[in-house]
Design an enzyme around this catalytic site. Sequence first.
Site, PDB file in Angstrom:
ATOM      1  N   LYS A   1       0.840  -1.200   0.000  1.00 60.55           N
ATOM      2  CA  LYS A   1       0.000   0.000   0.000  1.00 60.55           C
ATOM      3  C   LYS A   1       0.876   1.252   0.000  1.00 60.55           C
ATOM      4  CE  LYS A   1      -3.916   1.985   2.581  1.00 60.55           C
ATOM      5  NZ  LYS A   1      -4.792   1.813   3.760  1.00 60.55           N
TER       6      LYS A   1
ATOM      7  N   SER B   1      -9.509   1.812   2.888  1.00 63.99           N
ATOM      8  CA  SER B   1      -8.673   2.609   2.001  1.00 63.99           C
ATOM      9  C   SER B   1      -7.640   1.778   1.242  1.00 63.99           C
ATOM     10  CB  SER B   1      -7.948   3.687   2.819  1.00 63.99           C
ATOM     11  OG  SER B   1      -7.073   3.089   3.777  1.00 63.99           O
TER      12      SER B   1
ATOM     13  N   SER C   1      -9.857  -0.659   6.883  1.00 56.86           N
ATOM     14  CA  SER C   1      -9.183  -0.598   5.597  1.00 56.86           C
ATOM     15  C   SER C   1      -8.403  -1.820   5.157  1.00 56.86           C
ATOM     16  CB  SER C   1      -8.265   0.630   5.549  1.00 56.86           C
ATOM     17  OG  SER C   1      -9.021   1.807   5.670  1.00 56.86           O
TER      18      SER C   1
END
Length: 514
Positions: free
Chosen positions: A105, A181, A205
């Site tokens: 990420k 996210s 997330s």
Amino acid sequence: MVSLRYILSAIVVLSVLVSCQKKEEKEIDLEELTISEIFAAYQGGVYTSEELVKAYISRIEQFDEEINSISIINPEAISIARALDEEFAQTGKLRPLHGIPIIVKDNINTKGLPTTAGALALKDFIPEEDAFIIQKLVDAGAIILAKSNMAEWAFSAMHTESSTVGTTRNPYNLDHVPAGSSGGTAAAVASNFATIGLGTDTGNSIRGPSSHNALVGFRTTLGLVSRSAIVPLYLRNDVVGPIGRTVEDATRILEVIAGIDVEDPITKYSEGKTPDNYLQFLDADGLKGTRIGVFRTLSDRNVDPEIKKIFDMALVDMQRLGADIIDDVEVPNFEELRKDQWCATFKEDLEDFLAKYVKNDTIKTLEDVIRIGSKSEFAKTRLATFQENLGRWEDGDVPCGDAFADPKRITFREAFENTMDSLNLSFMVYPTWNQKAARIEFFQEEYKGDNSQIIAPHTGMPAFTVPMGYTEGNLPVGIQLLGRMFDEPTLIKASFAYEQATQHRKSPNQDLKK
């Protein structure tokens, strides 16, 4: 005598053939490829890490245009893989994650690659050092294949939209969100763009995107895994963990990244609570003799009828696998205890990160970030909110502490632990989401809440999500397992047993070719 012209022609033909052979990429079936399968291939000489990396990169280049999950491919990935192949040829030994391509990420510091958190303010930030957990992965032989798109600053549980990459789509249905996210990591791993990935989870997330993409997602106990050198949202809640296609693969990642980091003081609470070997808990009979508490307070709240049916079937499956189902468990004073748990620490946490890692005189404060701007209207609204609001959302006089010091968090956790102890529960369950993935165009209107943000982030307790089926529209849904502090072994056992028996995970059917 052979003429010079024929000799030259032969040399040209030979050169062309050699060139074609160099460019030719080995056909590797990437569909649902696991770490153990990759290791078997390496050991059997079927293909090399370099060939695997090239195959994944080719797949990304071929299929990610519509999904939009990747922010950057690591230009050093192939050379790193080649070096690992040479090491294996010399030693005959594989490290714990030797040659395993991982997607990270874009809020986790990776040396030599941009770490942007999806924001314009960080678009040129390239860390000089790896985050603690990235270094542990690299030392274990993992290859950082690419960075993934994310909801800007990790603000959104609902969708994945950034100023740097744009909007990521759900590979199971391109009109729908992958959640946020960590939606880029989840969409990429679901699409078989790498073997496994890393996400972060402040409230939802890791588990939300995993659920929406038919993946396994581990939100571990707060304090088990370091968060240093990761762009924070609320550091008091933030967790980093694996997003994978199988429980085994996620467990292999957890085994490497768990550990104490002096740069993240909360990890001191994990001392003496981390087994050397998490893989020992991959037990296909891991549900036998367990007592599972069904938390209907969440599972029956505004639930889509299809998801309720799938969840109830999951309970039947767990019972069939040897579990005792204790239905409709109630936690005393739950609605009151869950109130006023959130603290807006973004400004303070972000500015600490900027000072420690970014070290740019023009980007030192939240006001600098707002001045630089955003392409996302959603992110702009959140930035303005955090400029005006600090501390606890409701009662500003109550200090905001970590999960081991904040009285409100401790009381909330004790309510669950006491309930679990009184009923001798192994863990509790509920759907990860009670509603289907929203359409991208209506991500706010169709968002009706999720179950991930309510308990685990505040209590610090671990919570895993595992695929439990699909609704109409080919939209995946997951079941969430909530455990006691540092009791990842029980959750691994149960998750693995359920996964192995039900095999709900399948690749997206949107014509992603092998």
